[in-house]
Motif scaffolding. Structure first.
Motif, PDB file in Angstrom:
ATOM      1  N   GLN A 128       0.826  -1.212   0.000  1.00 25.75           N
ATOM      2  CA  GLN A 128       0.000   0.000   0.000  1.00 25.75           C
ATOM      3  C   GLN A 128       0.857   1.258   0.000  1.00 25.75           C
ATOM      4  N   THR A 132       0.663   3.811  -3.002  1.00 26.63           N
ATOM      5  CA  THR A 132       0.072   5.138  -2.844  1.00 26.63           C
ATOM      6  C   THR A 132       1.148   6.225  -2.832  1.00 26.63           C
ATOM      7  N   PRO A 143      -4.512   6.224  -7.266  1.00 25.31           N
ATOM      8  CA  PRO A 143      -4.095   5.046  -6.505  1.00 25.31           C
ATOM      9  C   PRO A 143      -4.777   3.763  -6.984  1.00 25.31           C
ATOM     10  N   LEU A 144      -6.050   3.851  -7.423  1.00 27.06           N
ATOM     11  CA  LEU A 144      -6.719   2.641  -7.921  1.00 27.06           C
ATOM     12  C   LEU A 144      -6.009   2.096  -9.157  1.00 27.06           C
ATOM     13  N   ARG A 145      -5.666   2.991 -10.090  1.00 28.75           N
ATOM     14  CA  ARG A 145      -4.935   2.544 -11.288  1.00 28.75           C
ATOM     15  C   ARG A 145      -3.562   1.979 -10.900  1.00 28.75           C
ATOM     16  N   SER A 147      -2.807   0.463  -8.170  1.00 28.69           N
ATOM     17  CA  SER A 147      -2.930  -0.873  -7.577  1.00 28.69           C
ATOM     18  C   SER A 147      -3.338  -1.900  -8.630  1.00 28.69           C
ATOM     19  N   LEU A 148      -4.002  -1.465  -9.702  1.00 30.34           N
ATOM     20  CA  LEU A 148      -4.330  -2.412 -10.782  1.00 30.34           C
ATOM     21  C   LEU A 148      -3.108  -2.721 -11.648  1.00 30.34           C
ATOM     22  N   THR A 186      -2.728   0.495 -20.929  1.00 36.07           N
ATOM     23  CA  THR A 186      -4.158   0.825 -20.826  1.00 36.07           C
ATOM     24  C   THR A 186      -4.504   1.262 -19.407  1.00 36.07           C
ATOM     25  N   VAL A 187      -3.978   0.550 -18.402  1.00 36.22           N
ATOM     26  CA  VAL A 187      -4.284   0.911 -17.011  1.00 36.22           C
ATOM     27  C   VAL A 187      -3.556   2.213 -16.625  1.00 36.22           C
TER      28      VAL A 187
ATOM     29  N   PRO B 167      -5.711   0.929  -2.488  1.00 35.02           N
ATOM     30  CA  PRO B 167      -7.156   1.170  -2.475  1.00 35.02           C
ATOM     31  C   PRO B 167      -7.978   0.110  -3.212  1.00 35.02           C
ATOM     32  N   LEU B 168      -7.299  -0.891  -3.821  1.00 35.94           N
ATOM     33  CA  LEU B 168      -8.075  -1.873  -4.594  1.00 35.94           C
ATOM     34  C   LEU B 168      -9.022  -2.675  -3.700  1.00 35.94           C
ATOM     35  N   ALA B 171     -12.296  -0.665  -3.226  1.00 34.40           N
ATOM     36  CA  ALA B 171     -12.919   0.035  -4.356  1.00 34.40           C
ATOM     37  C   ALA B 171     -14.241  -0.638  -4.714  1.00 34.40           C
ATOM     38  N   GLU B 175     -16.461   0.137 -10.110  1.00 34.69           N
ATOM     39  CA  GLU B 175     -15.331   1.003 -10.456  1.00 34.69           C
ATOM     40  C   GLU B 175     -14.139   0.155 -10.916  1.00 34.69           C
ATOM     41  N   VAL B 176     -13.964  -0.995 -10.261  1.00 32.05           N
ATOM     42  CA  VAL B 176     -12.896  -1.909 -10.681  1.00 32.05           C
ATOM     43  C   VAL B 176     -13.176  -2.417 -12.097  1.00 32.05           C
ATOM     44  N   THR B 179     -12.422   0.290 -14.671  1.00 29.23           N
ATOM     45  CA  THR B 179     -11.008   0.644 -14.836  1.00 29.23           C
ATOM     46  C   THR B 179     -10.189  -0.513 -15.409  1.00 29.23           C
ATOM     47  N   TYR B 180     -10.567  -1.755 -15.043  1.00 26.38           N
ATOM     48  CA  TYR B 180      -9.721  -2.907 -15.402  1.00 26.38           C
ATOM     49  C   TYR B 180     -10.152  -3.573 -16.712  1.00 26.38           C
ATOM     50  N   PRO B 182     -10.948  -2.490 -19.654  1.00 24.29           N
ATOM     51  CA  PRO B 182     -10.236  -2.086 -20.876  1.00 24.29           C
ATOM     52  C   PRO B 182      -8.873  -2.775 -21.033  1.00 24.29           C
TER      53      PRO B 182
END
Lengths: 193, 193
Positions: A128, A132, A143-145, A147-148, A186-187, B167-168, B171, B175-176, B179-180, B182
């Protein structure tokens, strides 16, 4: 504080700090640990911990004997704007796991995180923090992107090196980079230049 | 062979088959097991194994108490051409892990694969079988792309549910998906309609 190099007293202090850090990370989790607490556990001044290692994530990397600091690597990739960041990050992760010298400590780290609740807690907090602080803030994505992107990279490691499932396990690294980097891009939300 | 439903003899045979399958998958790995061998271990006719379960991947799913058969799910997603396949597959994986009733058996399955070399071997073989037979063949993409989609989905599960890293971890599922999907679509090689 001047860098005093390899004087025996320093080597001892360094080892004491790392021992205290290992104990505290596995007892308290990542979030429960502070540089001040590690210094107290090692019987040294907090400034010495900072002098040897820098921030908490760097102490964690040294204490867990990780072969690299993901935050530092990402800083380097972001700073070098002349190349494709998605390709660079996929290629770097493949490099770490292709090389037995760096793969073995990473494997030990992952195994401890899966089999030990407290180690898992430390890895969670560290991940984390890196996501972050370093990735989101320095790469300039949410932060979501961030973590993906971590999910994509960890998933690749899982299937290719841990599960060793074909055909990913034996695919040439550059073919993996060519096929996977566009998805990481892409992410990241980047257009291909 | 006629379906004879819940007659006590069938229940016993079914349990014997599953017990033999569990033993053989964990002793021999996925690739070392055959329907014929399971039937021999259970003292039944191979046709009965096929009658109860179908192909080897379905016996594995039942024996390991997995809450769903990834091959069947993917067939369903591919067959329903009226929707976005990348979104459907991300949404399905999230659904399995959001629901405690399906998350718990999946967690047990993943833990055994990481801590037990022989279980890992069985998971590796099963994953390869599903990736190369179902995903690649039925979705119409290369096996390498199929295994990279698997990497993306496993990575998401790892960070969100196993490591529970923010934050995953918190989330909202939609939203996941937004974002994911694509990125999954990029590996599938599909344009957004």
């Amino acid at each position: 504080m001047a860098r005093t190099g390899r004087r025996p007293g320093n080597t001892r202090s360094r080892e004491q700090i790392l021992r205290a850090a290992r104990e505290q990370f596995s007892e308290l989790g990542y979030d429960g640990v502070s540089i001040r607490g590690i210094a107290r556990g090692a019987g040294v001044d907090p400034a010495l911990v900072h002098h040897f290692f820098g921030a908490k994530d760097a102490v964690f990397v040294a204490a867990m004997r990780l072969p690299y600091n993901p935050g530092e690597v990402l800083r380097g990739i972001v700073a070098d704007s002349g190349h494709d960041r998605a390709e660079a990050v996929v290629r770097f992760f493949l490099g770490v796991w292709e090389d037995p010298g760096t793969r073995e400590p990473m494997l030990a780290f992952v195994r401890s995180a899966v089999t030990n609740e407290r180690a898992a807690e430390a890895v969670r907090g560290f991940t984390q923090d890196v996501i972050t602080r370093h990735v989101a803030a320095e790469v300039g994505i949410s932060p979501l992107r961030a973590s993906l992107v971590a999910a994509q990279l960890f998933g690749m490691v899982l299937v290719r090196y841990l599960a060793a499932a074909e055909p990913l396990a034996s695919a040439p690294p550059e073919e993996v980079v060519a096929t996977y980097a566009p998805a990481v891009r892409t992410v990241l939300g980047e257009a291909r230049e």
